[in-house]
Design a protein around this motif. Structure first.
Motif, PDB file in Angstrom:
ATOM      1  N   CYS A   1      25.878 -20.908  95.622  1.00  0.00           N
ATOM      2  CA  CYS A   1      25.071 -22.129  95.455  1.00  0.00           C
ATOM      3  C   CYS A   1      24.983 -22.945  96.737  1.00  0.00           C
ATOM      4  O   CYS A   1      24.316 -23.982  96.774  1.00  0.00           O
TER       5      CYS A   1
ATOM      6  N   LEU B   1      21.444 -23.743  94.919  1.00  0.00           N
ATOM      7  CA  LEU B   1      21.311 -23.685  93.461  1.00  0.00           C
ATOM      8  C   LEU B   1      22.015 -24.874  92.827  1.00  0.00           C
ATOM      9  O   LEU B   1      22.959 -25.424  93.397  1.00  0.00           O
TER      10      LEU B   1
ATOM     11  N   VAL C   1      23.846 -25.233  89.383  1.00  0.00           N
ATOM     12  CA  VAL C   1      24.322 -24.528  88.188  1.00  0.00           C
ATOM     13  C   VAL C   1      25.103 -25.496  87.301  1.00  0.00           C
ATOM     14  O   VAL C   1      26.026 -26.163  87.761  1.00  0.00           O
TER      15      VAL C   1
ATOM     16  N   SER D   1      21.179 -21.969  85.758  1.00  0.00           N
ATOM     17  CA  SER D   1      20.697 -22.591  86.996  1.00  0.00           C
ATOM     18  C   SER D   1      19.448 -23.410  86.693  1.00  0.00           C
ATOM     19  O   SER D   1      18.420 -22.875  86.274  1.00  0.00           O
TER      20      SER D   1
END
Length: 390
Positions: A137, A302, A304, A365
């Protein structure tokens, strides 16, 4: 018609387009001056001595393994929560692959689990030649801890920083290779900056850099000092001195990447603003938002969240499907690599990495990219809230 919100997307400006057009109108579409300029901009930004641009991060991982002499009967370890390229690169070299469980808060490779696995491997004579931690991420792994274990147990380190350009570890840019032999970056369209497609390997080792440079271009050199002497009447403007691949990046791709570098810090800053807003909006919902280690400054490739399924009447899949049906194209990063059907052929079974498997059952995500508007973000949160509480 439902307007979709992807989980990630590129941000292309008029300046980016003009940079590509300029190359298309130039004398060189590939192997021209823009690739070296892009390499220099990345090396300077990250604080590494050498940079080798290639056509994908997968190619960069492959030549990184080869440059560290990974071959048949060698062992490579990585995390199970990553894209398959992080482990496939070892298989390309004929090596054996194994996996280290993740930390419960960062979702990166657990240093504690790595150390425990190393202790067992030393007893049985199965220590890894290379360990590939992945900055999931965009948050960096505990690289100092991994590096210390590398010094103790003798393995090399390839940082897979495909998610992480623009981030920092202990106040220094990710990619400087202070705690690794090689760092890998990705410029896929959903990454923090894009070259359309492409990757880069960074290192501070001149021999490793030279090896990767050969490997990306068929094992061919035009440097006279590396060429075998031939008869004076013969023309030898290049020689193949090893076996390599056609992994070169084009000037077209490099032009886009070089232009995007001008906005890298702006992109990362916007991702942090979006992450902070998610943190505020998701407060009170039965989800776990990304925890950030004090040593890290994430690139936030990302975003998440983990569902507290014990407090929710729906399954992860049901919530995932509700979001997708509403045009919010959430994703899952990732299914543990060893659970993939191909890896079952190597004897891997469910239960190998319990923390990774628990993460897999709870993670989703949410959309994260610089052009995501507040209205779109509000829509994502509203649909997620409705999916959870309805």
């Amino acid at each position: 018609m439902t307007v979709t919100i992807p989980y990630g997307r590129q941000d292309i400006s008029d300046a980016d387009i003009q940079a590509v057009v300029d190359v298309l109108k130039s004398d060189y579409l590939t192997q021209g001056p823009v690739v070296p300029a892009f390499e220099k901009s990345i090396a300077d930004y990250c604080g590494a001595q050498y940079s080798i641009a290639v056509n994908s991060a997968t190619s960069a991982l492959h030549i990184a393994c080869l440059a560290l002499d990974v071959g048949p009967n060698d062992i490579v370890w990585t995390t199970p929560i990553t894209f398959v390229a992080s482990s496939n690169c070892a298989l390309y070299c004929g090596a054996r692959i194994d996996f280290v469980d993740i930390d419960s808060r960062t979702y990166n490779m657990s240093v504690q689990c790595l150390e425990e696995k190393l202790v067992r491997a030393e007893r049985t004579g199965n220590l890894p030649k290379v360990v590939i931690p992945v900055h999931l991420c965009g948050q960096p792994c505990d690289m100092a801890g991994i590096h210390a274990l590398g010094q103790k147990y003798g393995f090399k380190i390839i940082e897979d920083a495909s998610h992480a350009i623009g981030g920092k570890y202990r106040g220094e840019p990710i990619g400087n290779c202070r705690y690794s032999d090689i760092t890998i970056l990705s410029f896929h369209p959903v990454k923090i900056i894009t070259a359309g497609e492409g990757g880069m390997a960074l290192t501070n080792d001149v021999k490793v850099a030279k090896r990767m440079n050969l490997l990306r271009s068929h094992g061919i050199t035009s440097d006279a000092e590396d060429m075998t002497p031939q008869a004076p009447e013969e023309i030898w403007n290049y020689q193949q001195i090893g076996l390599g691949f056609n992994y070169r990046m084009t000037d077209i791709h490099a032009a886009l990447g070089l232009s995007q570098m001008q906005r890298l810090d702006k992109f990362v800053n916007k991702r942090h603003i979006i992450a902070k807003r998610y943190e505020e909006q998701l407060s009170g919902l039965p989800v776990i938002t990304p925890w950030q280690h004090m040593d890290s400054y994430s690139g936030f490739h990302l975003y998440v969240v983990r569902l507290k399924l014990e407090e929710i009447d729906k399954s992860q899949k049901e919530i995932f499907n509700v979001l997708r049906a509403a045009g919010i194209l959430v994703n899952l990063h990732y299914i543990p690599v060893y659970r993939q059907p191909y890896y079952a052929n190597f004897g891997f079974k469910a239960g190998l990495c319990p923390e990774a498997e628990q993460y897999y059952l709870e993670a989703i995500s949410l959309p994260m990219y610089p052009a995501l508007t507040e209205g779109q973000q509000d829509q994502v949160v509203a649909v997620l809230r409705e999916a959870i509480v309805a």
